[in-house]
Design an enzyme around this catalytic site. Structure first.
Site, PDB file in Angstrom:
ATOM      1  N   LYS A 132       0.838  -1.206   0.000  1.00 11.55           N
ATOM      2  CA  LYS A 132       0.000   0.000   0.000  1.00 11.55           C
ATOM      3  C   LYS A 132       0.871   1.254   0.000  1.00 11.55           C
ATOM      4  CE  LYS A 132      -3.847  -2.334   2.173  1.00 11.55           C
ATOM      5  NZ  LYS A 132      -4.413  -2.840   3.405  1.00 11.55           N
TER       6      LYS A 132
ATOM      7  N   GLN B  59      -4.650  -1.427   9.574  1.00  7.73           N
ATOM      8  CA  GLN B  59      -4.557  -2.767   9.000  1.00  7.73           C
ATOM      9  C   GLN B  59      -5.162  -3.799   9.956  1.00  7.73           C
ATOM     10  OE1 GLN B  59      -3.435  -3.648   5.858  1.00  7.73           O
ATOM     11  NE2 GLN B  59      -4.140  -5.678   6.398  1.00  7.73           N
TER      12      GLN B  59
ATOM     13  N   ASP C 154     -11.300   2.987   3.955  1.00  8.22           N
ATOM     14  CA  ASP C 154     -11.580   1.553   3.840  1.00  8.22           C
ATOM     15  C   ASP C 154     -13.085   1.305   3.723  1.00  8.22           C
ATOM     16  OD1 ASP C 154      -9.599  -0.310   3.600  1.00  8.22           O
ATOM     17  OD2 ASP C 154      -9.050  -0.280   5.731  1.00  8.22           O
TER      18      ASP C 154
END
Ligand code: NAP
Length: 297
Positions: A53, A97, A120
């Site tokens: 990422k 994460q 997200d």
């Protein structure tokens, strides 16, 4: 019929090139999109996702604020970092994460993220907005799947779609996105899971099958009709002594057999995977534009 392979790597590369151009134009106006990344612990899979990422951000010109914390990090420390990022104008998107180490209340952390920076798309505020068809950050994997279909010229409108899997990150949001009364949606959706009585009876009548079960060979050739479009979300490790790592990755679909019946199919790897990170970059750029008062589609 032999299927056309949907090249996720190429579609993701095209989208990233478009985003890179957009970021360059934003920078001319003094706007630099920024992503704050939080990784807690030493899980190797999470570490490699986060590295990918960060690299992707760098490649298209997004500022990436990288925070790798030890597994012993407390709930309070983590919440304080999220709060700091919520208040940092250089950060437009916050990525925590998952999974977080045991002992940390994951739901509490996700709820603490400012919904305006929830790239997200997991905050209940964004989940709710998505469900009622309001503008929201769309979760990256389902959004990536829809982009793969659109950019391959597959008609979603009116299609019978069968999704195998009902997780909060893939199956449920994807079903919601596909039933919206909007262009590139308007599908008729069936969601299957482990309590579904007769899975093949559903997949056999589908125009589009999306497999997100996390189990190899969940969808085999006898379970689909001729001309079906197949999106394979699954990522499974299969032991393979011929590989340096000792394993290879396969999806949830019996690719070799199903591709002989399908009109379009995604491979694993190289299908859905590259799209997930791309949609995170997309959401971060969208967030930066919103923060600068630029109208987004
Ligand atoms: P998950 O949370 O484990 O959910 C799996 C779902 O599949 C559950 O709803 C389960 O039903 C259902 N299921 C499992 N076996 C089944 C079967 N034999 N028949 C019917 N339904 C079945 O998984 P997830 O997080 O959604 O991920 C699914 C797969 O996609 C995994 O392999 C994951 O690694 C992969 N993935 C890939 C990406 C990417 O970017 N490429 C992103 C996310 C996930 P129940 O609810 O009844 O248990």
């Amino acid at each position: 019929m032999t299927a056309q392979i949907i090249d996720g790597k190429q579609i993701a590369a095209d989208m990233r090139a478009e985003l890179k151009e957009e970021v360059a134009k934003l920078k001319e106006q003094g706007i630099v999109p920024g992503l704050g990344v939080i990784l807690v612990g030493e899980d190797p899979a999470s570490q490699s996702y986060v590295t990918a990422k960060e690299r992707a951000c760098e490649n298209i010109g997004i500022y990436s604020n990288d925070n790798r914390l030890p597994a012993e990090t407390s709930q309070e420390e983590l919440m304080a970092l999220v709060e700091k990022m919520n208040n940092d104008p250089k950060i437009n998107g916050i990525l925590v994460q998952l999974p977080l180490p045991k002992g940390i209340n994951e739901a509490e952390v996700l709820l603490a993220i400012d919904p305006a920076k929830d790239v997200d798309g997991f905050h209940p505020m964004n989940v709710g907005k998505m469900m009622v068809g309001e503008k929201a950050f769309l979760p990256c994997t389902p959004h990536g799947i829809i982009q793969l279909l659109i950019r391959s010229g597959v008609t979603i409108e009116g299609a019978e779609v069968v999704i195998v899997g009902r997780s909060n990150i893939v199956g449920k949001p994807l079903a919601n996105m596909l039933i919206q009364k909007k262009p590139n949606a308007n599908a008729t959706v069936t969601v299957c899971h482990t309590r579904t009585k007769d899975l093949p009876s559903h997949t056999k009548r589908a125009d589009i099958v999306i497999a997100a079960a996390g189990r190899p060979n969940t969808v085999t050739a006898d379970m689909v009709k001729e001309g079906v479009v197949v999106i394979d979300v699954g990522v499974n490790r299969i032991e393979d002594a011929t590989k340096k790592k000792g394993y290879r990755l396969v999806g949830d679909v019996d690719f070799e057999a199903v591709k002989e019946k399908a009109s379009f199919i995604t491979p694993v790897p190289g299908g859905v995977g590259p799209m997930t990170i791309t949609m995170l970059l997309y959401n971060t750029v969208e967030s930066a534009k919103r923060a600068a008062g630029i109208e987004v589609a």
